[in-house]
Design an enzyme around this catalytic site. Sequence first.
Site, PDB file in Angstrom:
ATOM      1  N   ASN A   1      -8.756  -8.488  -1.219  1.00  0.00           N
ATOM      2  CA  ASN A   1      -9.842  -7.482  -1.227  1.00  0.00           C
ATOM      3  C   ASN A   1     -10.470  -7.233  -2.656  1.00  0.00           C
ATOM      4  OD1 ASN A   1      -7.674  -6.163  -2.094  1.00  0.00           O
ATOM      5  ND2 ASN A   1      -8.266  -4.000  -1.255  1.00  0.00           N
TER       6      ASN A   1
ATOM      7  N   CYS B   1      -7.920  -0.482  -1.145  1.00  0.00           N
ATOM      8  CA  CYS B   1      -7.101   0.213  -1.086  1.00  0.00           C
ATOM      9  C   CYS B   1      -6.895   1.841  -1.269  1.00  0.00           C
ATOM     10  CB  CYS B   1      -5.686  -0.109  -2.201  1.00  0.00           C
ATOM     11  SG  CYS B   1      -6.598  -0.278  -3.873  1.00  0.00           S
TER      12      CYS B   1
ATOM     13  N   GLU C   1       1.714  -2.394  -6.430  1.00  0.00           N
ATOM     14  CA  GLU C   1       0.905  -1.787  -6.201  1.00  0.00           C
ATOM     15  C   GLU C   1       0.298  -1.913  -4.430  1.00  0.00           C
ATOM     16  OE1 GLU C   1      -0.263   0.524  -7.853  1.00  0.00           O
ATOM     17  OE2 GLU C   1       0.318  -0.263  -9.770  1.00  0.00           O
TER      18      GLU C   1
HETATM   19  P1  NAD Z   1      -0.607  -8.922   1.674  1.00  0.00           P
HETATM   20  O1  NAD Z   1       0.540  -8.039   1.509  1.00  0.00           O
HETATM   21  O2  NAD Z   1      -0.711  -9.606   2.927  1.00  0.00           O
HETATM   22  O3  NAD Z   1      -0.822  -9.906   0.603  1.00  0.00           O
HETATM   23  C1  NAD Z   1      -0.894  -9.762  -0.804  1.00  0.00           C
HETATM   24  C2  NAD Z   1      -0.533 -11.126  -1.583  1.00  0.00           C
HETATM   25  O4  NAD Z   1       0.838 -11.313  -1.425  1.00  0.00           O
HETATM   26  C3  NAD Z   1      -1.280 -12.286  -1.293  1.00  0.00           C
HETATM   27  O5  NAD Z   1      -1.438 -13.047  -2.200  1.00  0.00           O
HETATM   28  C4  NAD Z   1      -0.068 -13.203  -0.095  1.00  0.00           C
HETATM   29  O6  NAD Z   1      -0.330 -14.508   0.015  1.00  0.00           O
HETATM   30  C5  NAD Z   1       0.970 -12.710  -0.984  1.00  0.00           C
HETATM   31  N1  NAD Z   1       2.294 -12.706  -0.020  1.00  0.00           N
HETATM   32  C6  NAD Z   1       2.356 -12.470   1.392  1.00  0.00           C
HETATM   33  N2  NAD Z   1       3.657 -12.569   1.576  1.00  0.00           N
HETATM   34  C7  NAD Z   1       4.240 -12.892   0.695  1.00  0.00           C
HETATM   35  C8  NAD Z   1       5.844 -13.072   0.487  1.00  0.00           C
HETATM   36  N3  NAD Z   1       6.563 -13.134   1.432  1.00  0.00           N
HETATM   37  N4  NAD Z   1       6.194 -12.994  -0.935  1.00  0.00           N
HETATM   38  C9  NAD Z   1       5.197 -12.873  -2.095  1.00  0.00           C
HETATM   39  N5  NAD Z   1       3.950 -13.173  -1.686  1.00  0.00           N
HETATM   40  C10 NAD Z   1       3.540 -12.600  -0.405  1.00  0.00           C
HETATM   41  O7  NAD Z   1      -2.102  -8.081   1.325  1.00  0.00           O
HETATM   42  P2  NAD Z   1      -3.603  -8.437   1.706  1.00  0.00           P
HETATM   43  O8  NAD Z   1      -3.752  -8.344   3.125  1.00  0.00           O
HETATM   44  O9  NAD Z   1      -3.933  -9.816   1.006  1.00  0.00           O
HETATM   45  O10 NAD Z   1      -4.222  -7.159   0.813  1.00  0.00           O
HETATM   46  C11 NAD Z   1      -4.323  -5.872   1.391  1.00  0.00           C
HETATM   47  C12 NAD Z   1      -3.426  -5.111   1.244  1.00  0.00           C
HETATM   48  O11 NAD Z   1      -3.426  -4.766  -0.307  1.00  0.00           O
HETATM   49  C13 NAD Z   1      -3.540  -3.589   1.649  1.00  0.00           C
HETATM   50  O12 NAD Z   1      -2.526  -3.026   1.963  1.00  0.00           O
HETATM   51  C14 NAD Z   1      -4.178  -2.633   0.581  1.00  0.00           C
HETATM   52  O13 NAD Z   1      -4.014  -1.316   0.569  1.00  0.00           O
HETATM   53  C15 NAD Z   1      -3.440  -3.286  -0.474  1.00  0.00           C
HETATM   54  N6  NAD Z   1      -3.861  -3.090  -1.967  1.00  0.00           N
HETATM   55  C16 NAD Z   1      -3.560  -2.492  -2.679  1.00  0.00           C
HETATM   56  C17 NAD Z   1      -3.835  -2.045  -4.010  1.00  0.00           C
HETATM   57  C18 NAD Z   1      -3.273  -0.872  -5.095  1.00  0.00           C
HETATM   58  O14 NAD Z   1      -3.487  -1.217  -6.255  1.00  0.00           O
HETATM   59  N7  NAD Z   1      -2.693  -0.186  -4.481  1.00  0.00           N
HETATM   60  C19 NAD Z   1      -5.173  -2.609  -4.594  1.00  0.00           C
HETATM   61  C20 NAD Z   1      -5.765  -3.645  -3.317  1.00  0.00           C
HETATM   62  C21 NAD Z   1      -5.082  -3.746  -2.100  1.00  0.00           C
END
Ligand code: NAD
Length: 493
Positions: A149, A281, A247
């Site tokens: 995102n 987020c 995060e």
């Molecule tokens: P996601 O958790 O599906 O993926 C995030 C990253 O983790 C991707 O690169 C993905 O390939 C990787 N990943 C997936 N499974 C994994 C595993 N088992 N081990 C290691 N890495 C793995 O999240 P998303 O759909 O890409 O993003 C949306 C989410 O991110 C929402 O929940 C949003 O709130 C959160 N977000 C949080 C912040 C913050 O700073 N708090 C900022 C932006 C987005």
Amino acid sequence: MKLMNFVNGQFQQEAGAEFVPVINPATGEDLAQVQRSTAADVDEAVKVAKAAQKKWALVPAPKRADYLYEIGRLMKERKEHLATVLTKEMGKVIEEGRGEVQEGIDMAFYMAGEGRRMFGETTPSELADKFAMSVRAPIGVVGLITPWNFPVAIATWKSFPAIVAGNTFLWKPATETPMMAYEMAKIFQEAGLPDGVANIVFGSGSEVGTAMIEHEGIRVISFTGSTDTGRKVAELGGRHLKKVSLEMGGKNAVIVMDDADLDLAVDGILWSAFGTAGQRCTACSRVIVHKDAKEQLQQRLLDKMEKLTIGDGMDESIKVGPVINKKALEKIHSYIEIGKEEGAQLVRGGEILTGGHYDKGNYYAPTLFVGVTPEMRIAQEEIFGPVISLIEVASFEEAIRVNNGVIYGLSSSIFTADVNRAFKAQRDLDTGIVYINAGTTGAEIHLPFGGTKGTGNGHRDSGVAALDVFTEWKSVYVDFSGRLQRAQIDNEA
Ligand code: NAD
């Protein structure tokens, strides 16, 4: 276009690599093919990063910072191009794409300044002729895992402090948005960043992400993503005694009190709920409104929601772009039935948009539920789309309680004209970020970014706090007395 891993300052060769498509969420068009890496690719990149780190740590921090100044300059020069790539692969409207690139530029210059600060402490010793200080030491090779995102801003929050502090890194971007990482690799190369400092490995979370967490050569994992994935990262990281910075998700609320400027509140809600199609987020997904302001607020929200333009974010007149993919579209839509079954009233939206150009992309109608109670799933779970729930409350205290009554703690906001309430709110809202008379989005890079409870595990991205993730504190004692002096014992004399 084929996007290959960037390791040791070079894009790797195609031979034998597998690929997956990168799709424009606004048009369904294939933008590129991205490498699907394996654990072996991770291992190779870690070896390179480890060898490079020894030399990199010895480069004086102000010199390391010079590369960041150059990276920032190149990003500034290419801002429009980068914003266009970002909007095409992620879907946010071009104005927001430019804003996100600007965040990366700001981070480059800000962290470059840390090259001449990175303050430690000097402190008196309890013994005579003894000197005491603490310094920040680099950790080694660090692993960065980022979501789709914010394809570039979040990566800069992590990689730039890692660089200036003397670490080398492996970055795994989200599979949906590798093109910004590819653009950044070209910038790292052109800025002359020494080979092996920045390494990008494309691939899935389950394969590449897991391999990074398990790799003994990687000392830190800095992850941003959903809370479910973050929990897995923490569990696996814990087993390998990694320093893990998380995060994660949010369920952010705007509180509107009876004395609020309602037009201002409506603008704040619209911007934070429907910007990036609700996929930030920090997006506002709950509006907690005082009962005396509810009718007015609801009406004004509906009037302005009517005017929101939805479509391809490359068109400057569009305010709400697509959501990332079909799976996200279905997830968002599933919450409409959940909300209705729980007894909430759907007053606007609640549908996947179809017909004309909508059929090619992933478009969801901006949605408003009213009559929502705090325990409903639509008021508790992260929907991550353009959906808001109006929750009515009878007092300031109830508003705070409702805000805090979720597992997440990222961002919150209150609209009020009462300065006493505003200060009480900033004290009592249990979130990492609080806004007064503004929506839930709009963080600036020189303050810490992160959340409490299910949103984080105590670390922060951005600001000086980001250095804490990528450095170890080293305490240094220099005894120049020429004799044995025992702390806590010889100071009695
Ligand atoms: P996601 O958790 O599906 O993926 C995030 C990253 O983790 C991707 O690169 C993905 O390939 C990787 N990943 C997936 N499974 C994994 C595993 N088992 N081990 C290691 N890495 C793995 O999240 P998303 O759909 O890409 O993003 C949306 C989410 O991110 C929402 O929940 C949003 O709130 C959160 N977000 C949080 C912040 C913050 O700073 N708090 C900022 C932006 C987005």
